[in-house]
Design a protein around this motif. Structure first.
Motif, mmCIF file in Angstrom:
data_model
loop_
_atom_site.group_PDB
_atom_site.id
_atom_site.type_symbol
_atom_site.label_atom_id
_atom_site.label_comp_id
_atom_site.label_asym_id
_atom_site.label_seq_id
_atom_site.Cartn_x
_atom_site.Cartn_y
_atom_site.Cartn_z
ATOM 1 N N GLU A 72 0.380 -15.658 5.333
ATOM 2 C CA GLU A 72 0.333 -16.881 6.132
ATOM 3 C C GLU A 72 -1.110 -17.276 6.440
ATOM 4 O OE1 GLU A 72 1.444 -20.227 7.854
ATOM 5 O OE2 GLU A 72 2.938 -18.866 6.995
ATOM 6 N N ALA A 73 -1.977 -16.280 6.676
ATOM 7 C CA ALA A 73 -3.384 -16.572 6.914
ATOM 8 C C ALA A 73 -4.066 -17.100 5.655
ATOM 9 C CB ALA A 73 -4.097 -15.317 7.417
ATOM 10 N N MET A 74 -3.601 -16.660 4.496
ATOM 11 C CA MET A 74 -4.161 -17.137 3.229
ATOM 12 C C MET A 74 -3.704 -18.546 2.890
ATOM 13 S SD MET A 74 -3.669 -13.835 0.750
ATOM 14 C CE MET A 74 -4.673 -12.355 0.890
ATOM 15 N N ALA A 75 -2.441 -18.840 3.183
ATOM 16 C CA ALA A 75 -1.850 -20.131 2.806
ATOM 17 C C ALA A 75 -1.068 -20.667 3.995
ATOM 18 C CB ALA A 75 -0.949 -19.961 1.589
ATOM 19 N N PRO A 76 -1.749 -21.140 5.036
ATOM 20 C CA PRO A 76 -1.065 -21.549 6.270
ATOM 21 C C PRO A 76 0.003 -22.616 6.029
ATOM 22 C CG PRO A 76 -3.445 -21.468 6.585
ATOM 23 C CD PRO A 76 -3.205 -21.310 5.122
ATOM 24 N N GLY A 77 1.176 -22.364 6.613
ATOM 25 C CA GLY A 77 2.259 -23.330 6.526
ATOM 26 C C GLY A 77 2.958 -23.397 5.191
ATOM 27 N N ARG A 78 2.692 -22.410 4.292
ATOM 28 C CA ARG A 78 3.306 -22.458 2.959
ATOM 29 C C ARG A 78 4.136 -21.224 2.629
ATOM 30 N NH1 ARG A 78 0.588 -23.017 -2.090
ATOM 31 N NH2 ARG A 78 -1.396 -22.164 -1.408
ATOM 32 N N ILE A 79 4.289 -20.297 3.557
ATOM 33 C CA ILE A 79 4.899 -19.004 3.238
ATOM 34 C C ILE A 79 6.308 -18.890 3.802
ATOM 35 C CG2 ILE A 79 4.663 -16.511 3.464
ATOM 36 C CD1 ILE A 79 2.556 -17.827 1.670
ATOM 37 N N ASP A 80 7.240 -18.428 2.964
ATOM 38 C CA ASP A 80 8.616 -18.114 3.369
ATOM 39 C C ASP A 80 8.822 -16.606 3.273
ATOM 40 O OD1 ASP A 80 9.330 -20.860 3.550
ATOM 41 O OD2 ASP A 80 9.803 -20.915 1.410
ATOM 42 N N LEU A 81 9.579 -16.058 4.206
ATOM 43 C CA LEU A 81 9.919 -14.636 4.171
ATOM 44 C C LEU A 81 11.423 -14.498 3.987
ATOM 45 C CD1 LEU A 81 9.536 -11.630 4.430
ATOM 46 C CD2 LEU A 81 9.217 -11.903 6.902
ATOM 47 N N GLY A 82 11.833 -14.330 2.727
ATOM 48 C CA GLY A 82 13.236 -14.110 2.414
ATOM 49 C C GLY A 82 13.533 -12.625 2.401
ATOM 50 N N LEU A 83 14.621 -12.229 3.056
ATOM 51 C CA LEU A 83 14.954 -10.818 3.229
ATOM 52 C C LEU A 83 16.322 -10.497 2.664
ATOM 53 C CD1 LEU A 83 13.839 -10.514 6.956
ATOM 54 C CD2 LEU A 83 12.588 -9.612 4.982
ATOM 55 N N GLY A 84 16.400 -9.380 1.946
ATOM 56 C CA GLY A 84 17.678 -8.879 1.473
ATOM 57 C C GLY A 84 17.924 -7.487 2.011
ATOM 58 N N ARG A 85 19.160 -7.010 1.885
ATOM 59 C CA ARG A 85 19.499 -5.679 2.399
ATOM 60 C C ARG A 85 19.873 -4.703 1.299
ATOM 61 N NH1 ARG A 85 25.129 -4.696 3.252
ATOM 62 N NH2 ARG A 85 26.415 -6.439 2.523
ATOM 63 N N ALA A 86 19.957 -5.151 0.042
ATOM 64 C CA ALA A 86 20.219 -4.243 -1.078
ATOM 65 C C ALA A 86 18.904 -3.584 -1.502
ATOM 66 C CB ALA A 86 20.838 -5.005 -2.242
ATOM 67 N N PRO A 87 18.965 -2.483 -2.235
ATOM 68 C CA PRO A 87 17.720 -1.809 -2.625
ATOM 69 C C PRO A 87 16.935 -2.530 -3.716
ATOM 70 C CG PRO A 87 19.610 -0.657 -3.537
ATOM 71 C CD PRO A 87 20.164 -1.700 -2.600
ATOM 72 N N GLY A 88 17.596 -3.417 -4.487
ATOM 73 C CA GLY A 88 16.892 -4.074 -5.582
ATOM 74 C C GLY A 88 16.667 -3.146 -6.763
ATOM 75 N N THR A 89 17.499 -2.098 -6.866
ATOM 76 C CA THR A 89 17.340 -1.122 -7.932
ATOM 77 C C THR A 89 18.525 -0.169 -7.908
ATOM 78 O OG1 THR A 89 15.805 0.484 -8.886
ATOM 79 C CG2 THR A 89 16.028 0.486 -6.485
ATOM 80 N N ASP A 90 18.441 0.917 -8.654
ATOM 81 C CA ASP A 90 19.494 1.928 -8.675
ATOM 82 C C ASP A 90 19.319 2.905 -7.516
ATOM 83 O OD1 ASP A 90 17.974 4.533 -9.785
ATOM 84 O OD2 ASP A 90 17.215 2.742 -10.803
ATOM 85 N N GLY A 91 20.328 3.745 -7.313
ATOM 86 C CA GLY A 91 20.332 4.641 -6.173
ATOM 87 C C GLY A 91 19.196 5.650 -6.174
ATOM 88 N N ALA A 92 18.850 6.209 -7.356
ATOM 89 C CA ALA A 92 17.780 7.204 -7.413
ATOM 90 C C ALA A 92 16.438 6.574 -7.042
ATOM 91 C CB ALA A 92 17.709 7.823 -8.813
ATOM 92 N N THR A 93 16.198 5.367 -7.553
ATOM 93 C CA THR A 93 14.941 4.686 -7.226
ATOM 94 C C THR A 93 14.905 4.308 -5.757
ATOM 95 O OG1 THR A 93 14.882 3.797 -9.481
ATOM 96 C CG2 THR A 93 13.405 2.805 -7.877
ATOM 97 N N ALA A 94 16.044 3.884 -5.225
ATOM 98 C CA ALA A 94 16.106 3.564 -3.800
ATOM 99 C C ALA A 94 15.782 4.792 -2.962
ATOM 100 C CB ALA A 94 17.486 3.028 -3.435
ATOM 101 N N ALA A 95 16.271 5.953 -3.377
ATOM 102 C CA ALA A 95 15.968 7.181 -2.653
ATOM 103 C C ALA A 95 14.471 7.486 -2.688
ATOM 104 C CB ALA A 95 16.758 8.348 -3.245
ATOM 105 N N ALA A 96 13.836 7.232 -3.848
ATOM 106 C CA ALA A 96 12.393 7.448 -3.956
ATOM 107 C C ALA A 96 11.621 6.479 -3.067
ATOM 108 C CB ALA A 96 11.958 7.299 -5.411
ATOM 109 N N LEU A 97 12.068 5.234 -3.017
ATOM 110 C CA LEU A 97 11.413 4.229 -2.180
ATOM 111 C C LEU A 97 11.534 4.571 -0.700
ATOM 112 C CD1 LEU A 97 12.607 0.974 -3.949
ATOM 113 C CD2 LEU A 97 10.224 1.601 -3.584
ATOM 114 N N ARG A 98 12.708 5.020 -0.321
ATOM 115 C CA ARG A 98 13.000 5.247 1.102
ATOM 116 C C ARG A 98 12.789 6.698 1.521
ATOM 117 N NH1 ARG A 98 18.586 1.615 1.349
ATOM 118 N NH2 ARG A 98 17.748 -0.152 0.186
ATOM 119 N N ARG A 99 12.316 7.532 0.577
ATOM 120 C CA ARG A 99 12.045 8.944 0.854
ATOM 121 C C ARG A 99 13.288 9.653 1.379
ATOM 122 N NH1 ARG A 99 8.812 10.266 -2.254
ATOM 123 N NH2 ARG A 99 8.288 12.146 -1.070
ATOM 124 N N SER A 100 14.453 9.322 0.800
ATOM 125 C CA SER A 100 15.695 9.980 1.178
ATOM 126 C C SER A 100 15.693 11.409 0.648
ATOM 127 C CB SER A 100 16.881 9.202 0.603
ATOM 128 O OG SER A 100 18.092 9.876 0.833
#
Length: 371
Positions: free
Chosen positions: A109-137
């Motif tokens: 937002e500081a780089m591009a004032p008034g131009r940034i959207d923050l879209g959020l999802g709740r899925a991992p965006g990958t397979d379960g093993a990779t999600a575990a690596a991302l989340r340190r499960s």
């Protein structure tokens, strides 16, 4: 943040704003550097032609998708554009600490004032093993989709963005920087903007949550077409006016590819579908060429998947694509259409967006909208 920073205005003859979703696809024989250069070219083209926003999606452990770090890519795109809205479509909240996301998007937002959207999802965006690596499960604990604690994570992120944890909260003296704390510090100034939060989904969970919170909602029609209308209905039924929006605002992601000839469009989407076959069967790779797809002997099960998948990809000549886009807009009542185009060749992707812009009379370079 106001509704004007969320709602777009339709250009030319388009019934609603048109936008772009980029997965930064990497084709066989090309590099991630090539793909990222294409994203810059596409973002600049989209801005020139009057597309409303340009989002990048978070995915991991997929050789054919180079968008694992949306915030990094968005910073790069911000340096090469001046007007188009840039955002995440989306950042997968359960993969990250809310404070980190608040800091990353405060920086954007500081780089591009008034131009940034923050879209959020709740899925991992990958397979379960990779999600575990991302989340340190550890200990083999299954990775959940985040349904249990996603609302709490969202609330925490929002408080970091607004810097309004209540007195007595353990994070009351923790601040996301860049952010509002700078405006309340002695001698400080702060931008009046903060990235609007969108919720993304492919089912009813995020639709209901977005509605109850009065937030804008983005639905993944491009891979969950059967759920689109039920989810949008649920969003509208659940909607409660908020300081952000006084009425629902929903966009849908749409897979679309227009070509100068129908046969060429079919060739291109068949190659993209082969890539999906490999991904769904645990063999992710680079996006194959149309020639490789033509030579591939599809099994019966694979061909059934390709037929089903491509039925939801709006492809053909630009006249055919425009007709189907118009019909989809009427059936869903979507307030915005966000187009994503999967193809091996960057030129094919760029041409598709240009053809669709022409079909709707979107602004040409340096000029007014076409008639």
């Amino acid at each position: 943040m106001t509704a004007d920073e969320i709602r777009g205005g339709a250009q030319g003859a388009a019934p609603v704003p048109l936008s772009v979703l980029d997965l930064v696809t990497v084709g066989a024989g090309r590099t991630a550097t090539d793909a990222l250069r294409t994203s810059v070219t596409l973002a600049r083209q989209a801005e020139r032609r009057g597309y409303h926003r340009y989002w990048v999606a978070e995915h991991h452990s997929m050789p054919g998708v180079a968008s694992s770090s949306p915030a990094v890519i968005l910073a790069h795109l911000a340096a090469h554009t001046t007007r188009i809205r840039l955002g995440s479509g989306g950042v997968m909240l359960p993969n990250h600490a809310p404070l980190v996301i608040a800091e990353q998007f405060g920086t954007l937002e500081a780089m591009a004032p008034g131009r940034i959207d923050l879209g959020l999802g709740r899925a991992p965006g990958t397979d379960g093993a990779t999600a575990a690596a991302l989340r340190r499960s550890t200990g083999g604990t299954p990775i959940r989709e985040g349904a249990d604690d996603f609302p709490e994570q969202l609330a925490e992120l929002t408080r970091f963005l607004d810097d309004d944890f209540p007195d007595g909260h353990p994070y009351r003296r923790v601040h996301a920087v860049p952010g509002p704390i700078q405006g309340t510090s002695p001698g400080g100034l702060q931008s009046p903007h903060r990235p609007p939060v969108w919720l993304l989904g492919s089912s009813g969970f995020s639709a209901r949550l977005a509605g109850s919170l009065g937030l804008p909602f983005a639905f993944a029609h491009h891979f969950s077409a059967r759920n689109t209308i039920p989810a949008l209905d649920l969003y509208r039924e659940s909607f409660r006016p908020s300081p952000v929006l006084d009425a629902p605002y929903a966009l849908i992601g749409v897979s679309a590819l227009a070509a100068d000839e129908e046969k060429e469009a079919r060739r291109q989407v068949r190659a993209a579908a082969l890539n999906m076959v490999r991904l769904r069967t645990g063999r992710p790779g680079l996006v194959p060429t149309p020639e490789e797809a033509e030579a591939h002997e599809f099994s019966v099960a694979e061909q059934d998947f390709v037929d089903t998948w491509n039925a939801d990809v709006l492809h053909g000549t630009v006249e055919e694509v425009r007709t189907r886009l118009d019909d989809l807009r009427k059936r869903t009542g979507a307030d915005e259409l966000m187009l994503t185009t999967h193809a091996h060749s960057p030129d094919v992707r760029l041409r598709s967006y240009e053809l669709i812009a022409d079909a709707y009379g979107l602004p040409a370079a340096g000029g007014a909208p076409q008639a």
